[in-house]
Write an enzyme that holds these catalytic residues in place. Structure first.
Site, PDB file in Angstrom:
ATOM      1  N   ASN A  52      -6.207   4.896   7.989  1.00  0.00           N
ATOM      2  CA  ASN A  52      -5.825   3.482   7.966  1.00  0.00           C
ATOM      3  C   ASN A  52      -6.575   2.795   6.843  1.00  0.00           C
ATOM      4  O   ASN A  52      -7.659   3.228   6.454  1.00  0.00           O
ATOM      5  CB  ASN A  52      -6.188   2.820   9.301  1.00  0.00           C
ATOM      6  N   HIS A 100      -8.120  -1.010   5.806  1.00  0.00           N
ATOM      7  CA  HIS A 100      -8.454  -2.312   6.385  1.00  0.00           C
ATOM      8  C   HIS A 100      -9.085  -3.183   5.298  1.00  0.00           C
ATOM      9  O   HIS A 100      -9.952  -2.705   4.548  1.00  0.00           O
ATOM     10  CB  HIS A 100      -9.418  -2.120   7.561  1.00  0.00           C
ATOM     11  N   ASN A 138       0.831  -1.217   0.000  1.00  0.00           N
ATOM     12  CA  ASN A 138       0.000   0.000   0.000  1.00  0.00           C
ATOM     13  C   ASN A 138       0.858   1.257   0.000  1.00  0.00           C
ATOM     14  O   ASN A 138       0.532   2.241  -0.666  1.00  0.00           O
ATOM     15  CB  ASN A 138      -0.967  -0.001   1.190  1.00  0.00           C
ATOM     16  N   GLU A 143      -7.442  -2.142  -2.738  1.00  0.00           N
ATOM     17  CA  GLU A 143      -6.793  -1.320  -1.706  1.00  0.00           C
ATOM     18  C   GLU A 143      -5.855  -0.307  -2.355  1.00  0.00           C
ATOM     19  O   GLU A 143      -5.787   0.854  -1.957  1.00  0.00           O
ATOM     20  CB  GLU A 143      -5.983  -2.195  -0.744  1.00  0.00           C
ATOM     21  N   GLU A 147      -9.462   5.983  18.708  1.00  0.00           N
ATOM     22  CA  GLU A 147      -8.777   5.184  19.716  1.00  0.00           C
ATOM     23  C   GLU A 147      -9.241   3.734  19.767  1.00  0.00           C
ATOM     24  O   GLU A 147      -8.700   2.940  20.525  1.00  0.00           O
ATOM     25  CB  GLU A 147      -8.906   5.872  21.081  1.00  0.00           C
ATOM     26  N   ARG A 175       0.064  -2.149  14.949  1.00  0.00           N
ATOM     27  CA  ARG A 175      -0.009  -1.746  16.353  1.00  0.00           C
ATOM     28  C   ARG A 175      -1.196  -0.809  16.554  1.00  0.00           C
ATOM     29  O   ARG A 175      -1.502   0.002  15.677  1.00  0.00           O
ATOM     30  CB  ARG A 175       1.278  -1.025  16.768  1.00  0.00           C
ATOM     31  N   ARG A 206       3.770   1.295  25.408  1.00  0.00           N
ATOM     32  CA  ARG A 206       3.139   1.814  24.185  1.00  0.00           C
ATOM     33  C   ARG A 206       3.220   3.340  24.107  1.00  0.00           C
ATOM     34  O   ARG A 206       3.582   3.914  23.071  1.00  0.00           O
ATOM     35  CB  ARG A 206       1.675   1.367  24.123  1.00  0.00           C
TER      36      ARG A 206
END
Ligand code: GRF
Length: 201
Positions: free
Chosen positions: A108, A110, A15, A175, A143, A92, A66
């Protein structure tokens, strides 16, 4: 001044390469890749970035809290003048501090039609469930896992002779179209959120 993208990845980076190609061919205008970051020093996507002469930085996460690791990533993104963060196979979850550092500026991709099949192995999940239409989603990151508002989706019809692998391969083709198009939409300033709906202004 072109917008400066920061790409975060953990794997092969196809990607990322689709985004880089869209910029190189002018399909995605007014953007440049400022830096490619990974939590894994041996991610193939980092090597691909170096081959293209792009800054490629590993910030290893192993053994670190984290929030502390994310703060270092945010600092690197700021150092490279990034104004849009693109997660591209970044394996992550982001801490609240990271999400809040770039409000509505983290995307993002997916490999399912969210909200169906969040999490790992989405294509296999969809295939096993028996869906007849699968696809991919580009969304804002909040979140929660694979949860933020949807920017765009592309659908793929499941064929009788598909396996989870052949389906995943066809979703991946979509994608590579979807991500640059979604980035263009966000950078265009012609869309905005109406609640969770991302529509033209
Ligand atoms: C893609 O399937 C993407 O949807 C998911 O992780 C995979 C990354 O693949 N988030 P690549 O590293 O971009 O090839």
């Amino acid at each position: 001044m072109p917008h400066r993208l920061g790409i975060l990845l953990s794997g092969r980076g196809s990607n990322f390469l689709a985004i880089a190609d869209a910029i190189a061919t002018g399909k995605l205008a007014n953007a440049e890749i400022a830096v490619v970051l990974s939590n894994l020093a041996n991610a193939p996507g980092l090597a691909a970035a170096r081959e293209r002469g792009l800054p490629a930085v590993a910030i290893e996460a192993a053994g670190r809290k984290r929030a502390e690791h994310d703060a270092e990533i945010v600092a690197a993104l700021c150092q490279y003048g990034v104004d849009l963060v693109c997660l591209a196979g970044y394996m992550r979850l982001l801490s609240p501090g990271f999400v809040q550092a770039f409000p509505q500026r983290i995307l993002n991709i997916h490999p399912s039609l969210l909200p169906a099949f969040p999490g790992l192995h989405a294509q296999q999940q969809a295939f096993d469930y028996g869906v007849t239409v699968a696809g991919c989603t580009v969304h804002f990151v909040d979140e929660q896992l694979d949860h933020g508002a949807i920017i765009l989706q592309r659908a793929v019809t499941v064929a009788k002779d598909d396996t989870a692998e052949t389906l995943a391969a066809r979703i991946l083709v979509e994608e590579h179209q979807a991500y640059p198009e979604a980035i263009e939409r966000v950078l265009s300033d012609k869309y905005r959120l109406y609640g969770r709906r991302y529509l033209s202004k």
